[in-house]
Design a protein around this motif. Structure first.
Motif, PDB file in Angstrom:
ATOM      1  N   LEU A  48     -13.933  -6.321  -6.505  1.00 47.94           N
ATOM      2  CA  LEU A  48     -13.159  -5.080  -6.391  1.00 47.94           C
ATOM      3  C   LEU A  48     -13.833  -3.954  -7.174  1.00 47.94           C
ATOM      4  CD1 LEU A  48      -9.566  -6.557  -6.808  1.00 47.94           C
ATOM      5  CD2 LEU A  48     -10.802  -6.059  -4.688  1.00 47.94           C
ATOM      6  N   LEU A  96      -4.369  -1.205  -7.855  1.00 52.21           N
ATOM      7  CA  LEU A  96      -4.622  -2.040  -6.678  1.00 52.21           C
ATOM      8  C   LEU A  96      -3.483  -1.964  -5.674  1.00 52.21           C
ATOM      9  CD1 LEU A  96      -6.151  -5.217  -8.363  1.00 52.21           C
ATOM     10  CD2 LEU A  96      -7.349  -3.411  -7.117  1.00 52.21           C
ATOM     11  N   TYR A 101      -6.648   1.667  -2.581  1.00 48.16           N
ATOM     12  CA  TYR A 101      -7.247   0.349  -2.776  1.00 48.16           C
ATOM     13  C   TYR A 101      -6.788  -0.652  -1.719  1.00 48.16           C
ATOM     14  CZ  TYR A 101      -9.187   1.882  -7.194  1.00 48.16           C
ATOM     15  OH  TYR A 101      -9.913   2.539  -8.142  1.00 48.16           O
ATOM     16  N   THR A 107      -8.918  -6.193  -1.216  1.00 47.67           N
ATOM     17  CA  THR A 107      -7.687  -5.928  -1.952  1.00 47.67           C
ATOM     18  C   THR A 107      -6.451  -6.552  -1.298  1.00 47.67           C
ATOM     19  OG1 THR A 107      -8.659  -3.857  -2.733  1.00 47.67           O
ATOM     20  CG2 THR A 107      -6.286  -4.116  -2.991  1.00 47.67           C
TER      21      THR A 107
END
Length: 297
Positions: A48, A96, A101, A107
């Motif tokens: 990420l 997140l 995201y 994600t």
């Protein structure tokens, strides 16, 4: 017996103290692998963006809290705390859950693993956000109250004693600046310029020569002064008063050549005599004074 999922970079201090949880922060520059601990999630790694992380749990009470996820080497970002029959899941990566995201490749699956920590009870799910209208309005009121609170100077002006003290100090400082802080120096005496006694001295010497009947000496000095004046002003040589000198002096002084010739003739005649009379001295002086007056026009 309820279950709560809290995603934030900072949590309520009372809740943190209850489970002896502490949060630290770090700066991330590169993408890091994210992992989850649980059934079916142990072997999965999610790469990420670095901006998603930063906060992590540094300590917690292991009697009531278990680690459920981390990123990097040892940065734990998901904890599950147990209280009675319920639990609280803490997550330090709230970004997140944002729309940006969620569009990233890994994600959605990673968030699905976090949400899977909640038991499938089949009951209602309540979604709550911190930035609700009520909280925003409360924050605006607090900000407005801080802006409207009087400053130090305003507080001084509101109190009579402090206000008069401040004004008295300002007036005293102004008076000191006007009367005491100016530059001081002793009085400089006025020195009168020395009088120019050259003319008086010349007249005295002239009268002395005239009274002694030394007409030739006095006339010679008058001639010498005239020739010095011609050399200094017209830049002419005065050793010989010939026709070339007469023409040059007439051209530079603007006087008629006949007047210059007559003046030079009287000078030559005066020089050739050893004794001169008073009338001859007066006549020579008249020619010299006439030259000065006409040349000065």
């Amino acid at each position: 017996g309820n279950h709560v999922l809290m995603a934030a970079a900072d949590f309520d201090p009372v809740l943190m103290d209850l489970f002896e949880i502490e949060v630290d922060y770090q700066s991330l520059e590169d993408s890091l692998p994210y992992r989850l601990y649980g059934a079916g999630w142990d072997d999965r790694i999610y790469l990420l963006p670095p901006t998603a992380g930063g906060a992590y749990f540094s300590t917690w009470d292991s009697r009531y809290v278990e680690a459920r996820g981390r990123y990097g080497q040892r940065s734990t970002n998901v904890l599950e705390a147990f209280e009675g029959d319920g639990s609280i899941i803490f997550c330090t990566t709230p970004l997140l859950f944002s729309n940006y995201y969620l569009l990233q490749e890994n994600t959605p699956e990673y968030l699905a693993g976090i949400l899977a920590l909640l038991p499938a009870s089949g009951g209602p799910v309540y979604w709550d956000e911190y930035y609700k209208k009520e909280n925003l309005a409360r924050q605006r009121r607090r900000s407005r109250d801080r802006d409207e609170s009087p400053g130090l100077l305003a507080y001084f002006m509101q109190q009579p004693a402090l206000r008069w003290g401040l004004l008295l100090g300002a007036v005293s400082l102004l008076l000191y600046t006007l009367f005491e802080a100016k530059r001081r120096q002793r009085v400089i005496p006025v020195i009168e310029p020395l009088p120019n006694t050259t003319l008086e001295f010349t007249r005295t010497v002239g009268r002395l020569y005239f009274q002694r009947s030394d007409h030739h000496n006095l006339g010679s000095k008058r001639i010498k002064a005239l020739l010095e004046h011609i050399r200094a002003r017209y830049f002419l040589r005065t050793e010989v008063l010939d026709d070339a000198f007469i023409r040059a002096l007439a051209g530079k002084s603007g006087l008629p050549e006949a007047d210059i010739r007559l003046l030079c003739r009287h000078i030559d005649r005066f020089r050739q005599q050893d004794q001169v009379s008073e009338n001859q001295l007066i006549e020579l002086n008249q020619y010299i004074e006439s030259f000065y007056r006409q040349a000065a026009r």
